[in-house]
Design a protein around this motif. Sequence first.
Motif, PDB file in Angstrom:
ATOM      1  N   GLU A   1       0.823  -1.208   0.000  1.00 38.33           N
ATOM      2  CA  GLU A   1       0.000   0.000   0.000  1.00 38.33           C
ATOM      3  C   GLU A   1       0.852   1.250   0.000  1.00 38.33           C
ATOM      4  OE1 GLU A   1      -3.002  -0.003   2.982  1.00 38.33           O
ATOM      5  OE2 GLU A   1      -3.918  -1.831   2.238  1.00 38.33           O
ATOM      6  N   GLU A   2       2.020   1.162   0.681  1.00 33.57           N
ATOM      7  CA  GLU A   2       2.920   2.311   0.690  1.00 33.57           C
ATOM      8  C   GLU A   2       3.713   2.335  -0.620  1.00 33.57           C
ATOM      9  OE1 GLU A   2       2.924   0.090   3.329  1.00 33.57           O
ATOM     10  OE2 GLU A   2       1.507   1.380   4.405  1.00 33.57           O
ATOM     11  N   THR A   3       4.103   3.550  -1.018  1.00 35.56           N
ATOM     12  CA  THR A   3       4.837   3.697  -2.268  1.00 35.56           C
ATOM     13  C   THR A   3       6.291   3.257  -2.085  1.00 35.56           C
ATOM     14  OG1 THR A   3       3.513   5.669  -2.560  1.00 35.56           O
ATOM     15  CG2 THR A   3       5.260   5.295  -4.147  1.00 35.56           C
TER      16      THR A   3
ATOM     17  N   SER B   1      -7.779   1.250  -0.324  1.00 36.82           N
ATOM     18  CA  SER B   1      -6.920   1.940   0.640  1.00 36.82           C
ATOM     19  C   SER B   1      -5.604   2.367  -0.001  1.00 36.82           C
ATOM     20  CB  SER B   1      -6.658   1.057   1.855  1.00 36.82           C
ATOM     21  OG  SER B   1      -5.986  -0.101   1.447  1.00 36.82           O
ATOM     22  N   LEU B   2      -5.148   1.597  -1.009  1.00 44.49           N
ATOM     23  CA  LEU B   2      -3.926   1.985  -1.733  1.00 44.49           C
ATOM     24  C   LEU B   2      -4.130   3.319  -2.441  1.00 44.49           C
ATOM     25  CD1 LEU B   2      -1.671  -0.304  -3.783  1.00 44.49           C
ATOM     26  CD2 LEU B   2      -2.541   1.687  -4.927  1.00 44.49           C
TER      27      LEU B   2
ATOM     28  N   GLU C   1      -6.270   5.589  -1.677  1.00 44.81           N
ATOM     29  CA  GLU C   1      -6.454   6.667  -0.706  1.00 44.81           C
ATOM     30  C   GLU C   1      -5.124   7.085  -0.085  1.00 44.81           C
ATOM     31  OE1 GLU C   1      -9.947   6.018   1.504  1.00 44.81           O
ATOM     32  OE2 GLU C   1      -9.407   7.476   3.036  1.00 44.81           O
ATOM     33  N   LYS C   2      -4.293   6.089   0.232  1.00 47.64           N
ATOM     34  CA  LYS C   2      -3.008   6.409   0.867  1.00 47.64           C
ATOM     35  C   LYS C   2      -2.084   7.169  -0.073  1.00 47.64           C
ATOM     36  CE  LYS C   2      -2.458   3.087   4.528  1.00 47.64           C
ATOM     37  NZ  LYS C   2      -1.803   1.864   4.992  1.00 47.64           N
ATOM     38  N   ARG C   3      -2.163   6.886  -1.351  1.00 46.71           N
ATOM     39  CA  ARG C   3      -1.255   7.533  -2.303  1.00 46.71           C
ATOM     40  C   ARG C   3      -1.823   8.831  -2.868  1.00 46.71           C
ATOM     41  NH1 ARG C   3       1.810   2.783  -5.686  1.00 46.71           N
ATOM     42  NH2 ARG C   3       2.137   1.393  -3.932  1.00 46.71           N
ATOM     43  N   ASN C   4      -2.977   9.245  -2.365  1.00 39.40           N
ATOM     44  CA  ASN C   4      -3.621  10.489  -2.816  1.00 39.40           C
ATOM     45  C   ASN C   4      -3.829  10.502  -4.332  1.00 39.40           C
ATOM     46  OD1 ASN C   4      -3.896  11.667  -0.279  1.00 39.40           O
ATOM     47  ND2 ASN C   4      -1.773  12.397  -0.327  1.00 39.40           N
TER      48      ASN C   4
END
Lengths: 281, 179
Positions: A60-62, A193-194, A196-199
Amino acid sequence: MLRNIVKTLLKVPNTRQFVTAPTSSIITQSKDRLAEQINQYNSKFLPEPREVWIENLDTEETNRLGLMKLHPEVFADTPRIDIVQRNVQWQKMYRFVSFAHSKTRAEKRGGGRKPWPQKGLGRARHGSIRSPIFRGGGRCHGPRSPTPHFYMLPFWLRLKGLTTTLSIKLAQDDLHVVKDLEIPTNDKEYIKSLVEKRNWGPSVLIVDDNDIMPKNITIATDEISYINLMPVYGLNVYSMLKYNTLVLTKAAAEKIQEKILFNLRRTDAYKMEAKFKVNQN
Amino acid sequence: MAFRNLLKLQKQLIPQLNINRSIAIMSIKCGRFKSSEKFQGIQNHPNVEVIENPPEWKYVEHLLGSKLIPQPETKSEYPSGWQPQNPEKYKELPYFIKRTRNFMLPVYLDVTFRGTRRKTFIKNIEGDIWKLEQDLIDVIKQRIGNNPVYSQINEMNRSITIKGDYVTLIQKYLYSIGL
């Protein structure tokens, strides 16, 4: 004479030679050179190649996996918003068929009889109660159904529309390049959620070079209306503007670049428009 | 005699077909798709030898023509008057004009109202478009004296339109400054 012809025909040997083209075609050889032809003019006013991060989708995080250079003619073109508008208008109109319909005086019921005599009553002369100047009369030059609005935008404007929109997307930080579309689960909450987390904004368009994509991402995005998958051959100006973020796989970005650069330099581009010319000879 | 020979030929061409000969003679016109005989299987056709990558293929490629627009050859002088861009000359200029995909100058003549209005149109301009417009007006004024020159700049399209037919004049000037 016939005898001679038959004799010569009978003499024709049974074996012929066929020559086939080599497997490596001319286009593939020259395509490799196209991506290398950057700023051949050597002018300080022409843009440099654009660099983008290659990201991942499996967490999910870049994670930034590397850098990729994009050709300035495709990804750093002048933002011609007038050409973008013409492309969007064309894409809306060519599939639009107007079903608006009105009846003429001939199609209206009745009206065959002269309503009152021509002379002697002191009233205006009329021949039919369905004339366009009557209330409830037919309509002259009204809309007739079905009216197609198909037309073809010139080839160069369609091509320029793609380069302009891709450049606008990149300049506005709405274009992301990912390594591939492999994700660990087929759960749609993961991809939600991916994003959303990465805008990545309210809607995402994911483009791959092939139309058969990994199983997990197809199942995960199947029920999400605001995340869509698209192959390279479906890429268009309208969709790129409709979705907030454009996510290209590395292979897709290279394929888009290759195809656009080839079309910008092809010798037979006039043939692309010939089919849609109104006055065919 | 000739008719007999023709029958012999028909036997050779279609040995499998056991049909009325008079009809068959009428129908063999192999020049057309519809009237030509149907495919009988590869074993009944003449033997064909397939050659891959022959050395003569390059001559065929030459005849096919280039898929992409080739780069122009570098010569000292071209008979048509065309000149390539000269980076030595345009390096110091505050503007730049990109050539078209056929390596021509993007300077065009726009004729409207049945020849009564002629406009010169220059596109693909990079850098200081206002300076280029001023330079072009100076060049035109050397030709026409102190008469007014009407021009228009479109910054979004990066193009300049000048009233009047000055295509050759502008092309010569742009060649002279290396663009």
